[in-house]
Write a protein that holds these residues in place. Structure first.
Motif, PDB file in Angstrom:
ATOM      1  N   LEU A  69       0.826  -1.193   0.000  1.00 42.69           N
ATOM      2  CA  LEU A  69       0.000   0.000   0.000  1.00 42.69           C
ATOM      3  C   LEU A  69       0.862   1.244   0.000  1.00 42.69           C
ATOM      4  O   LEU A  69       0.363   2.337  -0.034  1.00 42.69           O
ATOM      5  CB  LEU A  69      -0.926   0.009   1.220  1.00 42.69           C
TER       6      LEU A  69
ATOM      7  N   VAL B 141      -2.807  11.291   8.814  1.00 39.65           N
ATOM      8  CA  VAL B 141      -3.760  10.291   9.252  1.00 39.65           C
ATOM      9  C   VAL B 141      -3.080   9.496  10.346  1.00 39.65           C
ATOM     10  O   VAL B 141      -1.937   9.079  10.187  1.00 39.65           O
ATOM     11  CB  VAL B 141      -4.139   9.352   8.073  1.00 39.65           C
ATOM     12  N   ARG B 142      -3.771   9.244  11.431  1.00 37.08           N
ATOM     13  CA  ARG B 142      -3.174   8.499  12.543  1.00 37.08           C
ATOM     14  C   ARG B 142      -2.749   7.107  12.110  1.00 37.08           C
ATOM     15  O   ARG B 142      -3.469   6.435  11.358  1.00 37.08           O
ATOM     16  CB  ARG B 142      -4.199   8.345  13.671  1.00 37.08           C
ATOM     17  N   SER B 143      -1.595   6.666  12.602  1.00 41.40           N
ATOM     18  CA  SER B 143      -1.101   5.330  12.268  1.00 41.40           C
ATOM     19  C   SER B 143      -2.134   4.268  12.577  1.00 41.40           C
ATOM     20  O   SER B 143      -2.309   3.326  11.822  1.00 41.40           O
ATOM     21  CB  SER B 143       0.151   4.993  13.076  1.00 41.40           C
ATOM     22  N   PHE B 144      -2.810   4.440  13.690  1.00 44.79           N
ATOM     23  CA  PHE B 144      -3.819   3.465  14.076  1.00 44.79           C
ATOM     24  C   PHE B 144      -4.846   3.297  12.969  1.00 44.79           C
ATOM     25  O   PHE B 144      -5.205   2.190  12.560  1.00 44.79           O
ATOM     26  CB  PHE B 144      -4.505   3.914  15.371  1.00 44.79           C
ATOM     27  N   ARG B 145      -5.311   4.397  12.443  1.00 44.84           N
ATOM     28  CA  ARG B 145      -6.329   4.364  11.389  1.00 44.84           C
ATOM     29  C   ARG B 145      -5.762   3.731  10.125  1.00 44.84           C
ATOM     30  O   ARG B 145      -6.406   2.895   9.491  1.00 44.84           O
ATOM     31  CB  ARG B 145      -6.823   5.786  11.113  1.00 44.84           C
ATOM     32  N   LYS B 146      -4.537   4.105   9.772  1.00 48.88           N
ATOM     33  CA  LYS B 146      -3.917   3.526   8.575  1.00 48.88           C
ATOM     34  C   LYS B 146      -3.837   2.017   8.703  1.00 48.88           C
ATOM     35  O   LYS B 146      -4.124   1.275   7.767  1.00 48.88           O
ATOM     36  CB  LYS B 146      -2.501   4.083   8.394  1.00 48.88           C
ATOM     37  N   ASN B 147      -3.413   1.562   9.879  1.00 53.73           N
ATOM     38  CA  ASN B 147      -3.260   0.119  10.081  1.00 53.73           C
ATOM     39  C   ASN B 147      -4.602  -0.600  10.009  1.00 53.73           C
ATOM     40  O   ASN B 147      -4.726  -1.652   9.408  1.00 53.73           O
ATOM     41  CB  ASN B 147      -2.599  -0.166  11.428  1.00 53.73           C
ATOM     42  N   MET B 148      -5.608  -0.008  10.610  1.00 52.23           N
ATOM     43  CA  MET B 148      -6.930  -0.627  10.593  1.00 52.23           C
ATOM     44  C   MET B 148      -7.446  -0.759   9.170  1.00 52.23           C
ATOM     45  O   MET B 148      -8.005  -1.769   8.778  1.00 52.23           O
ATOM     46  CB  MET B 148      -7.936   0.220  11.382  1.00 52.23           C
ATOM     47  N   LEU B 149      -7.269   0.306   8.403  1.00 47.79           N
ATOM     48  CA  LEU B 149      -7.767   0.268   7.028  1.00 47.79           C
ATOM     49  C   LEU B 149      -6.981  -0.724   6.189  1.00 47.79           C
ATOM     50  O   LEU B 149      -7.526  -1.358   5.294  1.00 47.79           O
ATOM     51  CB  LEU B 149      -7.710   1.670   6.405  1.00 47.79           C
TER      52      LEU B 149
ATOM     53  N   GLN C  55      -8.746  -7.874   3.829  1.00 50.33           N
ATOM     54  CA  GLN C  55      -9.877  -8.786   3.985  1.00 50.33           C
ATOM     55  C   GLN C  55     -10.912  -8.555   2.900  1.00 50.33           C
ATOM     56  O   GLN C  55     -11.510  -9.476   2.374  1.00 50.33           O
ATOM     57  CB  GLN C  55     -10.500  -8.615   5.363  1.00 50.33           C
ATOM     58  N   LYS C  56     -11.111  -7.296   2.579  1.00 51.04           N
ATOM     59  CA  LYS C  56     -12.116  -6.948   1.570  1.00 51.04           C
ATOM     60  C   LYS C  56     -11.758  -7.572   0.239  1.00 51.04           C
ATOM     61  O   LYS C  56     -12.605  -8.091  -0.467  1.00 51.04           O
ATOM     62  CB  LYS C  56     -12.163  -5.433   1.465  1.00 51.04           C
TER      63      LYS C  56
ATOM     64  N   LEU D 154       2.847   2.475   2.352  1.00 51.04           N
ATOM     65  CA  LEU D 154       2.878   3.300   3.548  1.00 51.04           C
ATOM     66  C   LEU D 154       4.305   3.780   3.784  1.00 51.04           C
ATOM     67  O   LEU D 154       5.246   3.027   3.610  1.00 51.04           O
ATOM     68  CB  LEU D 154       2.408   2.504   4.762  1.00 51.04           C
TER      69      LEU D 154
ATOM     70  N   ILE E  82      -5.698  -3.532   7.266  1.00 50.52           N
ATOM     71  CA  ILE E  82      -6.216  -4.858   7.596  1.00 50.52           C
ATOM     72  C   ILE E  82      -7.547  -5.086   6.893  1.00 50.52           C
ATOM     73  O   ILE E  82      -7.782  -6.123   6.286  1.00 50.52           O
ATOM     74  CB  ILE E  82      -6.408  -5.009   9.120  1.00 50.52           C
ATOM     75  N   THR E  83      -8.414  -4.085   6.943  1.00 49.51           N
ATOM     76  CA  THR E  83      -9.726  -4.228   6.313  1.00 49.51           C
ATOM     77  C   THR E  83      -9.589  -4.367   4.808  1.00 49.51           C
ATOM     78  O   THR E  83     -10.319  -5.114   4.182  1.00 49.51           O
ATOM     79  CB  THR E  83     -10.601  -3.009   6.627  1.00 49.51           C
TER      80      THR E  83
END
Lengths: 582, 224
Positions: free
Chosen positions: B32, B80-88, B94-95, B34, B90-91
């Motif tokens: 991605l 963008v917060r790292s937390f948000r980047k990581n969550m997206l 999966q998507k 990052l 992962i999603t």
């Protein structure tokens, strides 16, 4: 009664308890601070009756002094790292440790009941000490913190007998896959709020169900990805009184029994006003949510990457009472048009990028923002990541919405001009600050010259926080802001051509502010040293991740990152090697 | 029927365990694009400059701070917060692997084998390791290869240890088509990453796999 008399009015006629009772009605921190400055006796009464303290910078005062100042402390809010730490600009070990605070309060007679932390480093050790030191501890809220594992959570669960709130928001938690949820004893029935959406690991589902079943006061429940659909359905049956729900995984087959049961269960949850989660989502299952949409005031779909624009709009059309909406930019401009026509009560909108690094995927532009501003007159808080923005659009938005308190615009290409006129966005942002007299927080982006700062200094009289990146031409820009924004508390700047002249022009200004961050600007080490020498009440920190030591660096060399903040306690003792305290 | 696995590690003197522990999201994050920033858990500092998948510069701190290169990725931007980047992230992984039928957990992929008259389908989520998958495939396609096993006969296929032996040093190479349409050798990436990116499986005869990747057959021979 006393006004007719010629005697001096003396409020000390009233016994302390009366004054204390009066002060109970004064809840704002600012007001209480003012009250304590009136006279010695008011200071004393306020001091002992003060229960809630907010420290925007944990290094502005030491734990010991806080305890001495407010011995009746029950509720503490602490913030640690500077805001830009969110974007990887601050190295991991910079600081913001919770432990010293817990240790000091634990040793004292402070009866801590509530703790709210943001951007702090929280170790398991500190959580365990916390859980054992304060028998009446009720509420723990951790936002963007790190350093702990599920073992620390287990200690909280096991030892805090009267725990009402455990709220974990966007923390980096190491998951040891232990059964922390099972550590809540059977006798714990006091939970009002439980949010573990940020945890990555498996959850003991049976324990979760039992916990929810024995928590009749539970109002807020936010699950993590590991909680499957059928558990969600069972939890809703046990907790129909929920006001705030965060789903875990929202994936199921619409023809299944579980889905039918879910639809039935959610119908009886008519108190739900706030909905979030959908970390994994099956679009075809969204219609089950429609029955509760009409009462929602907060909807957070900013992690629901599986939903396309049409699914989002179908859902949002039902949310007529929505006040706050957090969404991904895949909603598109058209989708924002639907928001504008459906959500007339909207106050806060946050549009996040679904793919922060693929600028080719133009999801929302200035058009979407203009539509929302036209349709939602109550809009006062905005966070908008977009592909492009024009001056004309910003001017229109400023005309439509004069109530902005927070306006944060992030154009994904940081120095992009107005694509229609090829001009900088000075006029657009100028219109915003001119029109929104109550603006407290502003984040800029796009191509910007000194002119935008001229406008900000001239018009943004209530501005408290300003974030600047890749903007401006010269020191004048920064000076306009420092001179004009009288209420400025936090200023953070990256990659701007502001240097020593701007930094040193009005050194006293920084004592009226909480903090200043400057990275990749033109500020030299010599200027920072001078500032440190002249202003003993400021801590000037240089963060230098290169191998150089302080002595190697010439005074004329530019510093990479500088963070300064006012403090009553001088240099902190927990700074790592790469942080130089001047 | 024998399938050679190109996997690493594991017990015994032949292909045993697989790299199923590593979650491999680090690799997904690289794709991605990052940026490598300071201290973000799980990110890999890509100092080589170009991420081949994205065609973008990654992990750069802008050398000329006032003018970041147009397409380059600057540290900490967009904010963008790292937390948000990581969550997206992962999603997103999966998507991309979810079925057309809308996000159920099963991951059915077609399996073709050279010489077999028809294809089969397997649900990748039924297995947790390459080993399990290969055993299943071997059983599935055993009916087509009994003849070639000569005198050994059906009984040997019931005997699992014999089956394990047969999995070793075979003529057949398991390959798969990934999201980008490339044919890859099974076993290189961690199991989780494989499941997310595999679109179909193909069991190729070793000799035909040479066209795929000349080293592939060498690797398989080496392992046996």
């Amino acid at each position: 009664m006393f006004w007719g008399s010629r005697k001096t009015i003396n409020m000390n006629y009233f016994p302390d308890e009366v004054l204390e009772h009066v002060f109970d009605f004064i809840t704002s921190h600012k007001d209480r601070n003012s009250v304590s400055l009136v006279c010695k006796s008011w200071y004393k009464i306020e001091k002992y009756s003060r229960q809630r303290v907010f420290l925007g910078n944990c290094y502005s005062i030491s734990p010991e002094r806080l305890i001495a100042r407010f011995p009746g402390l029950k509720s503490l809010t602490l913030k640690g790292k500077p805001h830009f730490a969110d974007f990887n600009l601050v190295p991991d070990d910079w600081g913001g440790f919770l432990y010293p605070w817990i240790k000091a309060m634990g040793k004292s007679r402070i009866g801590l009941e509530e703790l709210k932390l943001k951007r702090m480093v929280v170790s398991d050790e500190s959580l365990e000490l916390l859980s054992k030191s304060f028998p009446n501890f009720k509420s723990l809220v951790l936002v963007s913190c790190e350093g702990f594992t599920t073992d620390g959570l287990a200690a909280i669960a096991a030892n805090c007998r009267f725990l009402r709130e455990l709220d974990l928001q966007e923390n980096e938690v190491e998951d040891h896959r232990g059964h922390w949820l099972s550590c809540f004893p059977e006798s714990c029935t006091s939970l009002v709020s439980l949010n573990f959406a940020c945890l990555k690991g498996e959850i003991n589902l049976a324990s979760l169900e039992r916990l929810v079943t024995r928590s009749p006061n539970l109002k807020s429940l936010r699950l993590n990805r590991a909680v499957p659909f059928d558990t969600l359905q069972r939890l809703l049956i046990r907790a129909p009184q929920l006001v705030d729900l965060g789903t875990g995984s929202y994936v199921n087959d619409p023809s299944s029994e579980a889905y039918k049961k879910f639809k039935a269960a959610i119908q009886s949850c008519n108190s739900i006003r706030s909905l979030s989660g959908f970390l994994e989502v099956a679009p075809r299952c969204m219609s089950a949510i429609y029955p509760i949409c009409e009462n929602l005031t907060f909807l957070n779909l900013s992690y629901a990457a599986g939903l396309q624009s049409n699914e989002l709009t179908k859902l949002i059309q039902h949310c007529r009472k929505l006040q706050r909406l957090w969404i991904l930019d895949c909603i598109g401009d058209k989708g924002l048009g639907v928001v504008a026509s459906a959500c007339k009560e909207l106050q806060e909108l946050r549009v996040f990028p679904s793919d922060p690094f693929d600028a080719g995927n133009a999801a929302v532009t200035e058009e979407g923002l203009v539509l929302v501003s036209a349709g939602c007159p109550k809009l006062n808080s905005l966070l908008y990541f977009c592909q492009r923005m024009t001056n004309a659009a910003l001017i229109t938005v400023a005309k439509n919405c004069t109530n902005f308190i927070r306006f944060r615009l992030c154009i994904l290409d940081p120095i992009k001009p107005d694509p229609v006129t090829n001009q900088p966005l000075d006029e657009g942002f100028g219109a915003i600050v001119r029109s929104c007299k109550g603006l407290k927080r502003l984040s800029l982006s796009g191509l910007l010259t000194d002119q935008v700062f001229y406008y900000i200094g001239m018009y943004a009289k209530k501005l408290e926080m300003l974030s600047i990146a890749f903007a401006g031409d010269s020191d004048k820009g920064m000076l306009y802001v420092l001179n004009g924004c009288k209420k400025l508390r936090k200023l953070e700047i990256r990659d701007c051509p502001f240097g020593d002249a701007a930094l040193l022009e009005d050194m006293g200004k920084y004592e009226t502010m909480r903090s200043l961050w400057m990275s990749t600007c033109e500020v030299t080490l010599g200027a920072c040293k001078m500032l440190a020498k002249k202003m003993p009440n400021l801590n000037i920190e240089i963060i230098n991740e290169n191998e150089q030591t302080e002595s190697n660096l010439d005074d004329n060399q530019k510093v990479d990152k500088m963070y300064l903040y006012r403090t009553l306690v001088g240099h902190r003792e927990d700074a790592p090697e790469f942080v130089w305290l001047l | 029927m024998e399938i050679g696995l190109n996997t690493k590690g594991g017990g015994g003197d032949h292909v045993g365990g697989c790299e199923e522990e590593k979650m491999g999201f680090e690799e997904t994050e690289l794709r991605l694009g990052l940026p490598g920033g300071g201290g973000d858990g799980g990110e890999v500092q890509d100092t080589s400059g170009i991420d081949p998948d994205e065609g973008k510069l990654t992990g750069l701190a802008a050398t000329d701070p006032a003018k970041p290169p147009a397409k380059a990725q600057v540290v900490g931007w967009p904010p963008v917060r790292s937390f948000r980047k990581n969550m997206l992230a992962i999603t997103a992984t999966q998507k991309s692997s979810s079925d057309e039928s809308g996000g159920e957990k099963a991951a059915f992929v077609k399996v073709s084998m050279d010489g077999a008259p028809y294809l089969r389908k397997v649900d990748l989520r039924m297995y947790t390791s390459y080993q399990q998958l290969c055993v299943a495939l071997a059983k599935m396609f055993s009916s087509f290869t009994i003849g070639s096993c000569g005198s050994q006969g059906m009984m040997d296929f019931m005997n699992e240890s014999k089956l394990m032996d047969l999995l070793n040093g075979s003529d057949y190479v398991p390959t798969y088509e990934d999201k980008d349409g490339d044919w890859m050798l099974v076993g290189d990436v961690p199991w989780e990453v494989f499941v997310e990116s595999c679109k179909r499986l193909g069991i190729m005869k070793g000799t035909e796999a040479i066209g795929l990747a000349p080293k592939v057959v060498e690797k398989c021979k080496k392992r046996s």
